[in-house]
Design an enzyme around this catalytic site. Structure first.
Site, PDB file in Angstrom:
ATOM      1  N   ASN A  87       0.864  -1.177   0.000  1.00 28.98           N
ATOM      2  CA  ASN A  87       0.000   0.000   0.000  1.00 28.98           C
ATOM      3  C   ASN A  87       0.904   1.232   0.000  1.00 28.98           C
ATOM      4  OD1 ASN A  87      -1.780   2.069   0.555  1.00 28.98           O
ATOM      5  ND2 ASN A  87      -2.198   1.417   2.667  1.00 28.98           N
TER       6      ASN A  87
ATOM      7  N   GLU B  17      -5.419  -5.595  10.364  1.00 29.07           N
ATOM      8  CA  GLU B  17      -4.443  -4.530  10.579  1.00 29.07           C
ATOM      9  C   GLU B  17      -4.726  -3.857  11.919  1.00 29.07           C
ATOM     10  OE1 GLU B  17      -2.475  -3.323   6.671  1.00 29.07           O
ATOM     11  OE2 GLU B  17      -4.066  -1.905   7.095  1.00 29.07           O
TER      12      GLU B  17
ATOM     13  N   HIS C  15      -9.432   0.791   4.881  1.00 28.02           N
ATOM     14  CA  HIS C  15      -8.162   0.961   5.602  1.00 28.02           C
ATOM     15  C   HIS C  15      -8.410   1.856   6.817  1.00 28.02           C
ATOM     16  CE1 HIS C  15      -4.065   2.202   6.511  1.00 28.02           C
ATOM     17  NE2 HIS C  15      -3.662   1.152   5.818  1.00 28.02           N
TER      18      HIS C  15
ATOM     19  N   LYS D  85       0.064   4.277  -0.151  1.00 35.75           N
ATOM     20  CA  LYS D  85      -0.590   5.432   0.490  1.00 35.75           C
ATOM     21  C   LYS D  85      -0.433   6.691  -0.379  1.00 35.75           C
ATOM     22  CE  LYS D  85       0.472   3.329   4.918  1.00 35.75           C
ATOM     23  NZ  LYS D  85       0.130   3.397   6.301  1.00 35.75           N
TER      24      LYS D  85
ATOM     25  N   GLY E 110       2.265   1.761  10.845  1.00 36.76           N
ATOM     26  CA  GLY E 110       3.200   2.885  10.752  1.00 36.76           C
ATOM     27  C   GLY E 110       3.859   3.250  12.063  1.00 36.76           C
TER      28      GLY E 110
ATOM     29  N   GLU F 244      -6.827   4.245   7.996  1.00 39.23           N
ATOM     30  CA  GLU F 244      -6.630   5.683   7.747  1.00 39.23           C
ATOM     31  C   GLU F 244      -7.866   6.282   7.076  1.00 39.23           C
ATOM     32  OE1 GLU F 244      -2.916   5.281   5.677  1.00 39.23           O
ATOM     33  OE2 GLU F 244      -1.924   4.747   7.549  1.00 39.23           O
TER      34      GLU F 244
ATOM     35  N   SER G  96       3.405  -2.701  10.271  1.00 37.27           N
ATOM     36  CA  SER G  96       4.865  -2.685  10.436  1.00 37.27           C
ATOM     37  C   SER G  96       5.540  -3.996  10.020  1.00 37.27           C
ATOM     38  CB  SER G  96       5.235  -2.300  11.881  1.00 37.27           C
ATOM     39  OG  SER G  96       4.738  -1.010  12.171  1.00 37.27           O
TER      40      SER G  96
HETATM   41  C1  PEP Z   1      -0.776  -0.182   5.969  1.00 39.44           C
HETATM   42  O1  PEP Z   1      -0.804   1.007   5.657  1.00 39.44           O
HETATM   43  O2  PEP Z   1      -1.652  -0.945   5.546  1.00 39.44           O
HETATM   44  C2  PEP Z   1       0.301  -0.660   6.824  1.00 39.44           C
HETATM   45  C3  PEP Z   1       0.237  -1.867   7.277  1.00 39.44           C
HETATM   46  O3  PEP Z   1       1.319   0.240   7.086  1.00 39.44           O
HETATM   47  P1  PEP Z   1       2.747  -0.101   7.743  1.00 39.44           P
HETATM   48  O4  PEP Z   1       3.260  -1.363   7.091  1.00 39.44           O
HETATM   49  O5  PEP Z   1       3.582   1.081   7.447  1.00 39.44           O
HETATM   50  O6  PEP Z   1       2.507  -0.311   9.199  1.00 39.44           O
END
Ligand code: PEP
Length: 257
Positions: free
Chosen positions: A16, A174, A102, A18, A180, A104, A220
């Site tokens: 992703n 997630e 997601h 973003k 993040g 976000e 992460s």
């Molecule tokens: C994501 O944005 O779906 C995500 C898992 O981000 P990160 O890997 O940076 O934690």
């Protein structure tokens, strides 16, 4: 390529991107990635750039092992919805996947389980594979509400779906506190939730679909934790944010288990 954790479900590693990368940067990263993982034949790989980079990146990944995904869609097929994009438009830009719900989007753009449900239905109608994100916040985990949050997200998010819809749908667990932040769920925490999600799918759609649905972990993920995560029996792949932005790092995740 020999992998230690061959499962019945084909692994998927999804990136992703973003709101990062101009068109040119996206194309260059995709070109680099395609070269680095050219030998991969055993797992599915997807990258989801911003809307403006979909078409140029589509040209780069065509005919390679990398599929294209979008980060969002709107559920109406067309109309006076300024700033929105439909599933058919994403398909015409070369997408085969779309990330839906997601955290976000839920946090900053007011998405709810109800809008997630509408988006899933629109995606499936146009043969896009939805990657449906669910997960609890830190506060919810600390107050022992993880499973009840997931109950609601799955019940409402997948409301009125029929068994055949589940044949393409992918779930991404997630935990919001791991996105993040550099904090990864432990392998055991991820496995416990994935197993629970599979049990929810079993209750709603039966044993066969529960066994065939892919459940990705996101939060992460990096080259040094992918292998252990993928050893968990109910972890079928990863949705990767930050570590997918660099082709070398992402290729190490793709090739790293
Ligand atoms: C994501 O944005 O779906 C995500 C898992 O981000 P990160 O890997 O940076 O934690």
């Amino acid at each position: 390529m020999l992998r230690s954790n061959m499962k019945r479900r084909k692994p998927l590693i999804a990136g992703n991107w973003k709101m990062f990368k101009t068109c040119q940067e996206a194309v260059e990263t995709a070109q680099h990635l395609v070269k680095l993982i050219a030998d991969n034949t055993t797992i599915d790989v997807m990258i989801a750039p911003t809307f403006t980079s979909l078409m140029p990146v589509s040209d780069v990944v065509k005919g390679t092992c990398v599929a294209l995904g979008a980060q969002n869609l709107f559920w109406e097929p067309e109309g006076a919805y300024t700033g929105e994009i439909s599933s058919a438009m994403l398909v015409s830009a070369g997408c085969s996947y779309v990330i839906i719900g997601h955290s976000e989007r839920r946090q900053y753009f007011g998405e709810t389980d109800i809008t997630v449900n509408k988006k899933i239905k629109a995606a499936i109608k146009d043969n896009l594979t939805p990657i449906v994100c669910v997960g609890e916040s830190e506060k919810e985990r600390e107050s022992n509400h993880t499973f009840s949050v997931l109950d609601k997200q799955i019940a409402k998010g997948l409301e009125d779906l029929i068994p055949s819809d589940l044949e393409t749908l992918i779930i991404a667990y997630e935990p919001v506190w791991a996105i993040g932040t550099g904090k990864t769920a432990t392998n055991e925490q991820a496995q416990a939730v994935h197993q629970y999600l599979r049990s929810l799918i079993e209750k709603k759609f039966g044993n066969n679909l529960a066994n065939s649905v892919s459940i990705l972990y996101g939060g992460s993920v990096k080259p040094d934790n992918i292998k252990e995560l993928m050893l968990m029996p109910d972890v079928d792949g990863a949705l990767v944010g930050g570590a997918s932005l660099n082709a070398e790092t992402f290729s190490k995740i793709v090739l790293g288990f």
